[in-house]
Design an enzyme around this catalytic site. Sequence first.
Site, PDB file in Angstrom:
ATOM      1  N   SER A  61       0.981  -1.060  -0.106  1.00 15.39           N
ATOM      2  CA  SER A  61       0.162   0.281   0.190  1.00 15.39           C
ATOM      3  C   SER A  61       0.634   1.506   0.382  1.00 15.39           C
ATOM      4  O   SER A  61       2.225   1.261   0.786  1.00 15.39           O
ATOM      5  CB  SER A  61      -0.528  -0.306   0.885  1.00 15.39           C
TER       6      SER A  61
HETATM    7  N1  SAM Z   1      -0.482  -5.334   3.810  1.00 14.92           N
HETATM    8  C1  SAM Z   1       0.384  -5.799   3.194  1.00 14.92           C
HETATM    9  C2  SAM Z   1       1.077  -4.939   2.414  1.00 14.92           C
HETATM   10  O1  SAM Z   1       2.131  -3.737   4.160  1.00 14.92           O
HETATM   11  O2  SAM Z   1       2.518  -4.977   1.906  1.00 14.92           O
HETATM   12  C3  SAM Z   1      -0.705  -5.273   1.919  1.00 14.92           C
HETATM   13  C4  SAM Z   1      -1.249  -5.805   1.322  1.00 14.92           C
HETATM   14  S1  SAM Z   1      -2.407  -6.224  -0.557  1.00 14.92           S
HETATM   15  C5  SAM Z   1      -1.978  -4.023  -0.601  1.00 14.92           C
HETATM   16  C6  SAM Z   1      -3.750  -7.403   0.591  1.00 14.92           C
HETATM   17  C7  SAM Z   1      -3.090  -8.383   1.081  1.00 14.92           C
HETATM   18  O3  SAM Z   1      -4.420  -9.053   1.156  1.00 14.92           O
HETATM   19  C8  SAM Z   1      -2.657  -9.698  -0.117  1.00 14.92           C
HETATM   20  O4  SAM Z   1      -1.983 -10.545  -0.389  1.00 14.92           O
HETATM   21  C9  SAM Z   1      -4.349 -10.561  -0.628  1.00 14.92           C
HETATM   22  O5  SAM Z   1      -3.576 -11.827  -1.461  1.00 14.92           O
HETATM   23  C10 SAM Z   1      -4.058 -10.196   0.626  1.00 14.92           C
HETATM   24  N2  SAM Z   1      -5.820 -11.080   1.224  1.00 14.92           N
HETATM   25  C11 SAM Z   1      -6.824 -11.302   0.270  1.00 14.92           C
HETATM   26  N3  SAM Z   1      -8.101 -12.317   0.782  1.00 14.92           N
HETATM   27  C12 SAM Z   1      -7.765 -12.304   1.630  1.00 14.92           C
HETATM   28  C13 SAM Z   1      -8.124 -13.482   2.917  1.00 14.92           C
HETATM   29  N4  SAM Z   1      -9.300 -13.440   2.911  1.00 14.92           N
HETATM   30  N5  SAM Z   1      -6.649 -13.588   3.814  1.00 14.92           N
HETATM   31  C14 SAM Z   1      -6.055 -13.555   4.241  1.00 14.92           C
HETATM   32  N6  SAM Z   1      -5.911 -12.241   3.076  1.00 14.92           N
HETATM   33  C15 SAM Z   1      -6.108 -11.695   2.110  1.00 14.92           C
END
Ligand code: SAM
Length: 219
Positions: A67
């Site tokens: 992000s």
């Molecule tokens: N917090 C992260 C960072 O610091 O880099 C950024 C996260 S990215 C915007 C969103 C993440 O949420 C992705 O890696 C995606 O695979 C994960 N995601 C989506 N649905 C999810 C779920 N149900 N459970 C866990 N992770 C999930």
Amino acid sequence: MIVLAGDPYEKEREAMVENQIAARGICDRNVLDAMRKVPRHLFVPAGFEGAAYRDHPLPIGHGQTISQPYIVALMTELLSVSPGDRVLEVGAGSGYQAAILVTLGAEVFSIERIPEVARIAEENLRRAGIPDVHVIVGDGTLGYPKGAPYQGIIVTAAAPAVPGPLVDQLAEGGRLVAPVGGRDVQELVRLEKRGGEITRTSYGGVVFVPLVGEHGWEG
Ligand code: SAM
């Protein structure tokens, strides 16, 4: 955390904190200090280090993103973390948000849906000298009952509504921060649990990748 001698990105990190984060109204000194300390360039794919401190998200592979720095700071400030808090992060991604939370003194459980992405988060955290995050592969819309209750829950992917299991796993006095709304655009919300009641406050529009799971979007 590893303190990098002669860190080539120190000046860029300071400029990021001053120009993108403090200038936009983030004033929690502990959050600003954590953003100054964590080497964000170790959480982006090889070849993207030069872009790590810019004012936008970056791709991390598998269609996912790290992000924008300002959004990480805003969500972290809204989470009101104190040392010793147990925090659940849904969406480990690059591991950067988890590193910020650990730097604030939280015990962090970070759950990631995509196993390869969870491995990237673990590797980035190891490289940055932050080994003590519990990275879990699974559907974070179900929370992680083993670590509950949590003083903080941060959802870093966009949900159609706040998943019920996450509200259930919030401690008394706990805070939950999440982007909630449509697949394309969402609003950032903060929930607080007091006396079993939930209060909800909105903090404007944001854009996140979808939260995919039982209490999220279909994949
Ligand atoms: N917090 C992260 C960072 O610091 O880099 C950024 C996260 S990215 C915007 C969103 C993440 O949420 C992705 O890696 C995606 O695979 C994960 N995601 C989506 N649905 C999810 C779920 N149900 N459970 C866990 N992770 C999930």
